[in-house]
Motif scaffolding. Sequence first.
Motif, short mmCIF file in Angstrom:
data_model
loop_
_atom_site.label_atom_id
_atom_site.label_comp_id
_atom_site.label_asym_id
_atom_site.label_seq_id
_atom_site.Cartn_x
_atom_site.Cartn_y
_atom_site.Cartn_z
N ASN A 164 -0.69 3.02 7.92
CA ASN A 164 -1.41 3.92 8.80
C ASN A 164 -1.69 3.20 10.11
O ASN A 164 -2.36 2.16 10.13
N GLU A 180 0.85 -1.19 0.00
CA GLU A 180 0.00 0.00 0.00
C GLU A 180 0.88 1.24 0.00
O GLU A 180 2.11 1.13 0.16
N GLU A 181 0.28 2.39 -0.20
CA GLU A 181 1.01 3.64 -0.20
C GLU A 181 0.56 4.50 0.98
O GLU A 181 -0.51 4.29 1.56
N ASP A 225 -3.56 12.07 4.66
CA ASP A 225 -3.86 12.48 6.03
C ASP A 225 -2.75 12.07 7.00
O ASP A 225 -2.47 12.79 7.96
N GLN A 226 -2.10 10.92 6.75
CA GLN A 226 -1.02 10.49 7.62
C GLN A 226 0.22 11.34 7.41
O GLN A 226 0.84 11.80 8.38
N CYS A 272 2.19 12.20 -2.37
CA CYS A 272 2.49 11.09 -1.45
C CYS A 272 3.40 10.05 -2.09
O CYS A 272 3.35 8.86 -1.73
N GLU A 302 -0.98 7.52 3.02
CA GLU A 302 -2.16 8.34 2.80
C GLU A 302 -1.86 9.80 3.09
O GLU A 302 -1.07 10.11 3.98
N ASN A 355 -5.07 1.74 11.01
CA ASN A 355 -5.57 0.56 10.29
C ASN A 355 -4.95 -0.74 10.77
O ASN A 355 -5.33 -1.82 10.30
#
Length: 444
Positions: A424, A361-362, A366-367, A382, A364, A427
Motif C-alpha cells: 500500500n 504482506e497481502e 481498500d487498495q 484479495c 488490502e 504505508n
Amino acid sequence: MPRPIYSLFMRFGSSTQSLRPRVFRSMSTTLPKATGTTNQHFSLDADGKEVVDLSFQSEGIGLPAEKGYGWAQLEFGEKIGRDQRYTITRKLGWGKNSSTWLAWNEILNKYVAVKLLTGHATDLHERKMAWEEEALKRLTFPSESDNCVHILEYFTMKGRGSAGSHLCFAMPLYGGDVGSLIQSRTSPSPLPLVKRILLHLLRGIAFAHERGIVHTDLKFDNVLFTTPATTRDIEKWIKEDPPRRNPPELSSDGVIRSAVSQPMKLPSEEEALRATYVLADFGCALPSGRHAHCNITPVLLRAPEVLLGGEWDTPADIWSFGCLAYELVTNEVLFQYRTYDDFSLTATENLLYQMMFHACEEFEPDQLRVCPLAGEYFNNNCELKKEPTLGRWPVHELIAEHKLLSDEECLAAGAFIQRCLRLNPENRATAKDLLQDEWLRGVD
C-alpha cells in the motif's frame, strides 16, 4: 519459487543500445539507391515492390521529427546557443528523445554538457505535452541540490534537414552514469560505495519530491556522478581519443555520418568513493499529484499500484528506489517478469505474487477496490484467483543468501529496503524518512 535472475540522463543523457533505430521502411518510394552507404538494404513487399530497409549504427539522424525522430545533426567545432557561446567538441551519448554533447562554454571558460532534445520531443514541449523543461526549472530555481541535475541555461535552436527545432539544456559536465559503473564491475560494489550511491540518490529524490516532481523513471542509467577531470585532463583525453564519426549511412535527408558516442572515462574505485551522485534525466517526470491510467518505470521496478492501474504519486518512486537498492547490494534484480508454470501464473500474476512474497504482506481490500485492473487478478478475498501457495521471503533473507554482508548488515539493509516495498503506497516510507534510517548513518 524460482530465484530471480540478474539482468541490465544519459550515457550522458541516455541509454543507447536498446534504442538504436534498426528499420525505416516507409521511405521506400523516395530514397534512391546510394553507393558507399553501410545501412541500405533492399527487399520486396507483399506486392513484389522493392522496399528500402535502413539500419543505423547510432541514433538515426536524418529521420524526420514529424515521424517521431529528429535527432540533432551537429558538426565538431560548431558554435551554438546564445552568443554562440557553446563550441561542440564531441558526442557523449544519445537516447530515445535526445543526444548529449561535450561543449566548451566561452563565457564560463569550462567544459559543460549540452542536451539537445529531438525535434519530436521539442514539439511535444511546445504543445505542452511534455514536462522536462518545467521540472528542470523547478530543480534549478530558486536553489539547486548537489544531488539533482540542474541547468545552466536553456535555449531553442533550428535543426538541420527534417529534424525540426531542438530544445537545448546546458548542464554541468558529469562523469557518466551508475549503470555503466555497475556493468564495468565483475563483482558486487563494495558496501561503502553502495551506501554512498543510495544516500545521494535518496537526497536527490527527496529534493525532487519537495519541488513537487515525481521522477517516474528511476534506474541506474539515470543516476550520474561527478568527474574529477580538469580542463587539462579533458583536453588531453580529446587529443588522445579525437571525436569520430560512423561510416556514411542513408537517411531521408540524404547521406549522413552520425557522431560516435564517446562518454567520459569511468572512475577508479577510489574516485567512485569520493564522487557525488546525482539524480538526472527528468524526461519522464510529472508534477506530484494523483495520476492514473498510465504506466511508468520499467516493469521490474514498477510499483503495485501502477501495475494494477491505480492512482500513483511520489510513493511510486520509493518502490523503484527499494528495488534498485536491493540490486545495488546484491548485483541481482529483486523481481522477475516471466510466467510461473507451477501455478499457471502469467508474467503479471507472477510479479504480483513475488511482490506479496517479498513484501511479506497481502493486498488490502481498500487498495484493490480503487485499482481498475485488480479484478483481473484477485478474487473478493484479495487473493490471487489462481490461488498459488503464498509464503514469506523477507528481503534480509534474500540478501543473506549471497553471503556478501554480515548478519547484522543483512538485517539492517533488509529492513531499510522493506520500508520501500510496502504494497500500500500510503504505508511506504518517504524519501525524507529514509534519510534518517540507521543503516545510512555515518555515510557521506
